[in-house]
Scaffold this active site. Structure first.
Site, mmCIF file in Angstrom:
data_model
loop_
_atom_site.group_PDB
_atom_site.id
_atom_site.type_symbol
_atom_site.label_atom_id
_atom_site.label_comp_id
_atom_site.label_asym_id
_atom_site.label_seq_id
_atom_site.Cartn_x
_atom_site.Cartn_y
_atom_site.Cartn_z
ATOM 1 N N LYS A 155 0.869 -1.184 0.000
ATOM 2 C CA LYS A 155 0.000 0.000 0.000
ATOM 3 C C LYS A 155 0.908 1.237 0.000
ATOM 4 O O LYS A 155 1.241 1.791 1.060
ATOM 5 C CB LYS A 155 -0.931 -0.055 1.217
ATOM 6 C CG LYS A 155 -2.187 0.761 1.066
ATOM 7 C CD LYS A 155 -3.194 0.400 2.140
ATOM 8 C CE LYS A 155 -4.272 1.461 2.281
ATOM 9 N NZ LYS A 155 -5.124 1.646 1.108
HETATM 10 N N1 PMP Z 1 -7.530 -2.422 -2.958
HETATM 11 C C1 PMP Z 1 -7.071 -1.167 -2.863
HETATM 12 C C2 PMP Z 1 -6.378 -0.566 -4.028
HETATM 13 C C3 PMP Z 1 -7.268 -0.443 -1.674
HETATM 14 O O1 PMP Z 1 -6.826 0.817 -1.573
HETATM 15 C C4 PMP Z 1 -7.955 -1.050 -0.599
HETATM 16 C C5 PMP Z 1 -8.192 -0.281 0.666
HETATM 17 N N2 PMP Z 1 -7.132 -0.410 1.568
HETATM 18 C C6 PMP Z 1 -8.396 -2.379 -0.743
HETATM 19 C C7 PMP Z 1 -8.163 -3.024 -1.936
HETATM 20 C C8 PMP Z 1 -9.082 -3.101 0.369
HETATM 21 O O2 PMP Z 1 -8.161 -3.457 1.381
HETATM 22 P P1 PMP Z 1 -8.601 -3.576 2.889
HETATM 23 O O3 PMP Z 1 -9.774 -4.469 2.911
HETATM 24 O O4 PMP Z 1 -7.418 -4.182 3.573
HETATM 25 O O5 PMP Z 1 -8.935 -2.223 3.372
#
Ligand code: PMP
Length: 304
Positions: A155
């Site tokens: 991320k």
């Molecule tokens: N994909 C992307 C590109 C994101 O930014 C997010 C949000 N964090 C997610 C998927 C979902 O991840 P999570 O469930 O861990 O928040």
């Protein structure tokens, strides 16, 4: 507006949590971050942070990829987060944003020989997508970044240019959210959320090699679908045209929570309303995240 931030190793008033225009991460996108939600449970008068350890564990992994050193353990980061929330005194749903970043000031693209910085702030937060019960989506013409160019599994702040391009493209065309394809044209994910299809009672979602962020909500959905409803998830390659014939489609993520997609590229999904599987997963997800289901209470960290 928050009152405090964790910045430079201590809690400071939010006005003092400032970085220089010369900061490496500001110039080159060399930061790793998380988005974590805390839910207010009114019966218990308690704020529960959802799957916080998993989020900080993923932050560690993103930092390994970016060669950022985190000074604190996952446990310590969880403690700091709870301290921050208590200082704010929040008694409503909250979104927590930790950022680990290359903090040196000066010119020069690289990851090595740079100082690392870390901060956390938390804001009260409602919906990320207004139409969670029925969002209209479109496939973006922007493709998902590839692991060998910019690893989407981490991320990383700079990678969100890819998300911003796709989101704005479809919002300006009148849709609520973007669906992004991989370089070879298969379904990857939403601009900031993972995607699930339902076909013949089975959940289908792109596998991690499709350049998705390995979402914690995605994992939660797969777990509760199997455990509570006996619904299996298949992780596989998904063609674009499967989006148009699926019985149900939904997004999931910390921000978006669980959001039904009722239209894609001008075609209704199923009968154009939130589907039964999405509906029951969504309802259970909220119950669990708000700390109302004993079996899953270990996912919820109490703040007070
Ligand atoms: N994909 C992307 C590109 C994101 O930014 C997010 C949000 N964090 C997610 C998927 C979902 O991840 P999570 O469930 O861990 O928040």
């Amino acid at each position: 507006m928050p009152k405090f931030a964790y910045f430079g190793g201590k809690f400071v008033p939010i006005e003092e949590a400032k970085i220089s225009i010369m900061t490496h991460a500001f110039n080159y996108g060399t930061g790793a971050f998380e988005g974590i939600r805390a839910y207010w449970n009114d019966e218990e008068k308690q704020l529960f942070v959802f799957r916080m350890q998993e989020h900080y564990h993923r932050l560690y992994q993103s930092c390994r990829i970016l060669k950022i050193r985190l000074d604190h353990s996952v446990e310590k980061l969880c403690d700091i987060t709870c301290d921050l929330l208590r200082k704010e005194g929040y008694k409503e749903d909250t979104y927590i944003r930790p950022v680990a970043y290359k903090a040196s000031e000066g010119i020069g693209v690289r990851l090595h020989d740079l100082e690392d910085g870390f901060c956390i702030f938390a804001v009260t937060f409602g919906r990320y997508l207004e139409k969670e019960e029925g969002a209209r989506a479109a496939v973006s013409s922007w493709r998902r970044v590839d692991d060998n160019a910019a690893p989407a599994r981490a991320k990383i702040t700079g990678i969100y240019v890819n998300s911003a391009l796709s989101k704005t493209e479809v919002v300006e065309r009148g849709y609520d959210e973007a669906i992004v394809l991989t370089q070879d044209g298969h379904v990857s994910e939403g601009s900031a959320e993972n995607i699930f299809l339902v076909r013949d009672g089975v959940l289908i979602t792109p596998a991690p090699f499709e350049n998705i962020l390995e979402g914690i909500t995605r994992k939660t959905i797969m777990e509760i679908a199997r455990e509570e409803f006996g619904i299996e998830t298949v992780e596989r390659q998904i063609d674009r045209s499967e989006l148009y014939i699926a019985d149900e489609v939904f997004f999931c993520g910390t921000g978006v929570q669980v959001a039904a997609v009722i239209e894609i590229d001008g075609r209704p999904v199923g009968d154009g309303k939130i589907g039964p599987i999405c509906k029951k997963l969504r309802n259970l997800y909220f119950e669990i995240a708000r700390g109302k289901v004993d079996k899953y209470k270990h996912w919820c960290t109490p703040v007070y």
